[in-house]
Design a protein around this motif. Structure first.
Motif, PDB file in Angstrom:
ATOM      1  N   LYS A  40       0.833  -1.206   0.000  1.00 56.52           N
ATOM      2  CA  LYS A  40       0.000   0.000   0.000  1.00 56.52           C
ATOM      3  C   LYS A  40       0.866   1.253   0.000  1.00 56.52           C
ATOM      4  O   LYS A  40       0.603   2.214  -0.729  1.00 56.52           O
ATOM      5  CB  LYS A  40      -0.916   0.001   1.221  1.00 56.52           C
ATOM      6  CG  LYS A  40      -2.062  -1.000   1.133  1.00 56.52           C
ATOM      7  CD  LYS A  40      -2.965  -0.896   2.369  1.00 56.52           C
ATOM      8  CE  LYS A  40      -4.138  -1.868   2.269  1.00 56.52           C
ATOM      9  NZ  LYS A  40      -5.017  -1.789   3.472  1.00 56.52           N
ATOM     10  N   LEU A  41       1.917   1.241   0.854  1.00 59.17           N
ATOM     11  CA  LEU A  41       2.813   2.386   0.895  1.00 59.17           C
ATOM     12  C   LEU A  41       3.520   2.590  -0.437  1.00 59.17           C
ATOM     13  O   LEU A  41       3.641   3.714  -0.925  1.00 59.17           O
ATOM     14  CB  LEU A  41       3.846   2.185   2.016  1.00 59.17           C
ATOM     15  CG  LEU A  41       4.856   3.322   2.225  1.00 59.17           C
ATOM     16  CD1 LEU A  41       4.126   4.606   2.586  1.00 59.17           C
ATOM     17  CD2 LEU A  41       5.855   2.963   3.317  1.00 59.17           C
ATOM     18  N   ALA A  42       3.961   1.486  -1.033  1.00 57.47           N
ATOM     19  CA  ALA A  42       4.616   1.580  -2.336  1.00 57.47           C
ATOM     20  C   ALA A  42       3.653   2.103  -3.392  1.00 57.47           C
ATOM     21  O   ALA A  42       4.023   2.919  -4.257  1.00 57.47           O
ATOM     22  CB  ALA A  42       5.174   0.215  -2.747  1.00 57.47           C
ATOM     23  N   LYS A  88       4.113   5.395  -5.460  1.00 58.64           N
ATOM     24  CA  LYS A  88       4.078   5.277  -6.914  1.00 58.64           C
ATOM     25  C   LYS A  88       3.011   6.169  -7.516  1.00 58.64           C
ATOM     26  O   LYS A  88       3.198   6.757  -8.584  1.00 58.64           O
ATOM     27  CB  LYS A  88       3.827   3.811  -7.299  1.00 58.64           C
ATOM     28  CG  LYS A  88       3.897   3.558  -8.798  1.00 58.64           C
ATOM     29  CD  LYS A  88       3.703   2.086  -9.102  1.00 58.64           C
ATOM     30  CE  LYS A  88       3.783   1.835 -10.608  1.00 58.64           C
ATOM     31  NZ  LYS A  88       3.543   0.418 -10.932  1.00 58.64           N
ATOM     32  N   SER A  89       1.874   6.284  -6.804  1.00 59.24           N
ATOM     33  CA  SER A  89       0.799   7.153  -7.292  1.00 59.24           C
ATOM     34  C   SER A  89       1.265   8.598  -7.371  1.00 59.24           C
ATOM     35  O   SER A  89       1.011   9.298  -8.349  1.00 59.24           O
ATOM     36  CB  SER A  89      -0.411   7.029  -6.379  1.00 59.24           C
ATOM     37  OG  SER A  89      -1.440   7.901  -6.794  1.00 59.24           O
ATOM     38  N   LYS A  90       1.972   9.049  -6.303  1.00 60.70           N
ATOM     39  CA  LYS A  90       2.493  10.417  -6.330  1.00 60.70           C
ATOM     40  C   LYS A  90       3.498  10.600  -7.454  1.00 60.70           C
ATOM     41  O   LYS A  90       3.504  11.607  -8.157  1.00 60.70           O
ATOM     42  CB  LYS A  90       3.138  10.747  -4.981  1.00 60.70           C
ATOM     43  CG  LYS A  90       2.135  10.886  -3.850  1.00 60.70           C
ATOM     44  CD  LYS A  90       2.830  11.287  -2.561  1.00 60.70           C
ATOM     45  CE  LYS A  90       1.822  11.468  -1.434  1.00 60.70           C
ATOM     46  NZ  LYS A  90       2.476  11.858  -0.150  1.00 60.70           N
ATOM     47  N   GLU A  91       4.393   9.616  -7.610  1.00 55.09           N
ATOM     48  CA  GLU A  91       5.373   9.704  -8.688  1.00 55.09           C
ATOM     49  C   GLU A  91       4.687   9.720 -10.051  1.00 55.09           C
ATOM     50  O   GLU A  91       5.078  10.469 -10.949  1.00 55.09           O
ATOM     51  CB  GLU A  91       6.350   8.523  -8.592  1.00 55.09           C
ATOM     52  CG  GLU A  91       7.247   8.580  -7.364  1.00 55.09           C
ATOM     53  CD  GLU A  91       8.164   7.372  -7.284  1.00 55.09           C
ATOM     54  OE1 GLU A  91       7.976   6.454  -8.126  1.00 55.09           O
ATOM     55  OE2 GLU A  91       9.044   7.362  -6.405  1.00 55.09           O
ATOM     56  N   THR A 102       3.310  13.144 -10.641  1.00 60.13           N
ATOM     57  CA  THR A 102       4.376  14.074 -11.028  1.00 60.13           C
ATOM     58  C   THR A 102       4.812  13.833 -12.458  1.00 60.13           C
ATOM     59  O   THR A 102       5.015  14.766 -13.249  1.00 60.13           O
ATOM     60  CB  THR A 102       5.578  13.919 -10.083  1.00 60.13           C
ATOM     61  OG1 THR A 102       5.130  14.114  -8.738  1.00 60.13           O
ATOM     62  CG2 THR A 102       6.653  14.939 -10.407  1.00 60.13           C
ATOM     63  N   VAL A 103       4.965  12.561 -12.814  1.00 62.59           N
ATOM     64  CA  VAL A 103       5.360  12.221 -14.190  1.00 62.59           C
ATOM     65  C   VAL A 103       4.301  12.684 -15.183  1.00 62.59           C
ATOM     66  O   VAL A 103       4.621  13.203 -16.263  1.00 62.59           O
ATOM     67  CB  VAL A 103       5.614  10.700 -14.299  1.00 62.59           C
ATOM     68  CG1 VAL A 103       5.840  10.313 -15.753  1.00 62.59           C
ATOM     69  CG2 VAL A 103       6.819  10.297 -13.459  1.00 62.59           C
ATOM     70  N   ASP A 104       3.028  12.495 -14.816  1.00 57.16           N
ATOM     71  CA  ASP A 104       1.951  12.940 -15.709  1.00 57.16           C
ATOM     72  C   ASP A 104       2.003  14.443 -15.936  1.00 57.16           C
ATOM     73  O   ASP A 104       1.828  14.924 -17.067  1.00 57.16           O
ATOM     74  CB  ASP A 104       0.588  12.545 -15.117  1.00 57.16           C
ATOM     75  CG  ASP A 104       0.379  11.030 -15.120  1.00 57.16           C
ATOM     76  OD1 ASP A 104       1.074  10.360 -15.925  1.00 57.16           O
ATOM     77  OD2 ASP A 104      -0.453  10.539 -14.341  1.00 57.16           O
TER      78      ASP A 104
END
Length: 464
Positions: free
Chosen positions: A200-202, A206-209, A212-214
């Motif tokens: 879940k933490l990963a 990953k969702s935040k990353e 940011t990538v989007d």
């Protein structure tokens, strides 16, 4: 198994001393014997008597066969019990290693104290199992062909307790295995929960990353679209640029030439307006209002047999200061100065426009002029002083506002300063010649001596 051995085994397995009911049930199941004598008598009673037998040889043969069967059965039980103990030990080692590995890889982990207690419990169970395995009857080395030897062998093998001991040890192993499996499952469940939390933490990181990538990708796409639009515009205008390329180059060349010419012209014009140095007055003409023509302004001094000395000095900052005085021929020690010679610098040369401007404010000029007149003429008539100050201030105001102007032209060593009134009409024209540095020093020295003489005479006259 003797009674004392059974008591030790029971406490090791169950962690407590046996109750009377436990002791009774174990005795009924034949898990232990009270003493070796009771065991021998019990076994002896089980051996059939000589009565009713056909012959001693037949009885010996029967007892020998029974001993062999019992020995074989005991061997098989021993082998099975040994294999079971080895398998349990291997499984225990494998489970222990796997448990340690899983515990080490868990993020939350279990407390060291709990693990130590569990490990000690497993060791006590293992030791109890090993002691149980050591209680197995010893396999007879050989079987005697005599009735006495057969009887002795039968007495050494407590047949009545082997089967119950085998089943009890198997049950203990099963319980230990179930307990270890339960602990392993508990650890596995905790590991699964920790793994789920980590996932879940990963996922959150990953969702935040990904967000940011989007954002970066969207920004990059917008920049790419902008670049493509610019490139499309360039492509569309490329044809128009091609045919006008020659004209554009010509225009650029023309602009560069104009800039060069303008720069050269600017430098030349600014340099041509430079009048730094000392300039001595040679002629001065003023407008005659009656005739409307320029007349010689120095003629009056000539008619009065007077020498008029005037020169102007321009420093490197383009500040201009005029120095003027006159005296009667033969009376150089009695010169006359005007109040303007005691005023600080208030004129500045504009090289580009070749003009002379006035920098001080009207109020400042009036204040300074009033101070100078009051010091030079303390006993003068107040009305005359006020008129003199008012006339000079009005004249200065016209220059300050630009209604009256001064311009100049310079040609090598000749400087011509022209003054124009409010209507743009020429009112005066003064011509100067540039002097050398040595001549300039001489003029300044004579001017300083004349000023000292004037102040000396002026003070004496003021006291009288």
């Amino acid at each position: 198994m003797l009674k004392d051995e059974w008591l030790e085994y029971f406490e090791a397995v169950n962690g407590r001393k046996p109750r009377p009911i436990d002791f009774k049930e174990a005795l009924e199941r034949g898990e232990f014997i009270l003493s070796e004598e009771s065991d021998s008598s019990q076994v002896t009673n089980q051996v059939p008597s000589d009565q009713g037998q056909a012959s001693p040889d037949q009885s010996l043969d029967g007892e020998t066969a029974t001993a062999k069967a019992l020995a074989q059965s005991q061997k098989e039980r021993n082998d099975a019990q040994e294999a079971l103990a080895n398998a349990a030990q291997e499984k225990r080692k494998a489970l222990s290693q796997e448990t340690v590995f899983q515990v080490k890889t868990l993020q939350s982990g279990r407390e060291a104290e709990v693990l130590q207690k569990e490990e000690e419990q497993r060791q006590r169970v293992a030791e109890a199992k090993e002691r149980l395995a050591s209680y197995a009857p010893t396999r007879p080395d050989s079987v005697s062909h005599s009735a006495g030897a057969a009887s002795a062998t039968i007495q050494d093998i407590p047949v009545f307790s082997n089967e119950s001991q085998y089943h009890d040890s198997s049950e203990d192993l099963k319980k230990a295995n179930r307990k270890e499996e339960k602990e392993a499952k508990k650890i596995a469940r905790q590991a699964a929960r920790d793994k789920k939390k980590a996932e879940k933490l990963a996922d959150k990181v990953k969702s935040k990353e990904d967000q940011t990538v989007d954002k970066l990708e969207k920004r990059l796409e917008s920049q790419i679209r902008l670049l493509e639009s610019v490139q499309n515009i360039d492509k569309k205008s490329q044809k128009a640029k091609n045919w006008g390329k020659g004209a554009l180059i010509s225009s650029l060349i023309a602009v560069v030439l104009m800039l060069l010419i303008g720069g050269v012209y600017g430098f030349w014009r600014n340099a041509s307006g430079n009048i730094e140095g000392t300039w001595e007055l040679k002629t001065s003409k003023v407008l005659d209002e009656n005739s409307g023509k320029l007349t010689n302004a120095l003629k009056e001094h000539e008619n009065n047999n007077e020498i008029y000395v005037s020169f102007l000095k321009v420093d490197h900052s383009n500040n201009l200061q005029t120095h003027s005085y006159f005296y009667t021929k033969g009376k150089e020690d009695q010169p006359t100065f005007t109040a303007s010679d005691y005023l600080k610098e208030y004129q500045v040369v504009d090289q580009w426009n070749k003009s002379i401007t006035y920098t001080k404010e009207v109020s400042e000029f009036k204040r300074e002029l009033t101070r100078v007149v009051s010091e030079l003429y303390p006993n003068a008539d107040k009305n005359l002083v006020d008129y003199y100050i008012s006339d000079n201030v009005d004249n200065y105001r016209l220059y300050r506002k630009g209604k009256r102007t001064k311009s100049y032209t310079v040609n090598k060593d000749t400087l011509v300063v022209s003054t124009y009134n409010e209507d743009g009409k020429l009112t005066s024209r003064d011509t100067y010649e540039k002097v050398s540095k040595a001549t300039a020093k001489g003029l300044e020295a004579e001017y300083a001596e004349a000023k000292v003489a004037y102040e000396k005479n002026h003070k004496t006259t003021s006291k009288k």
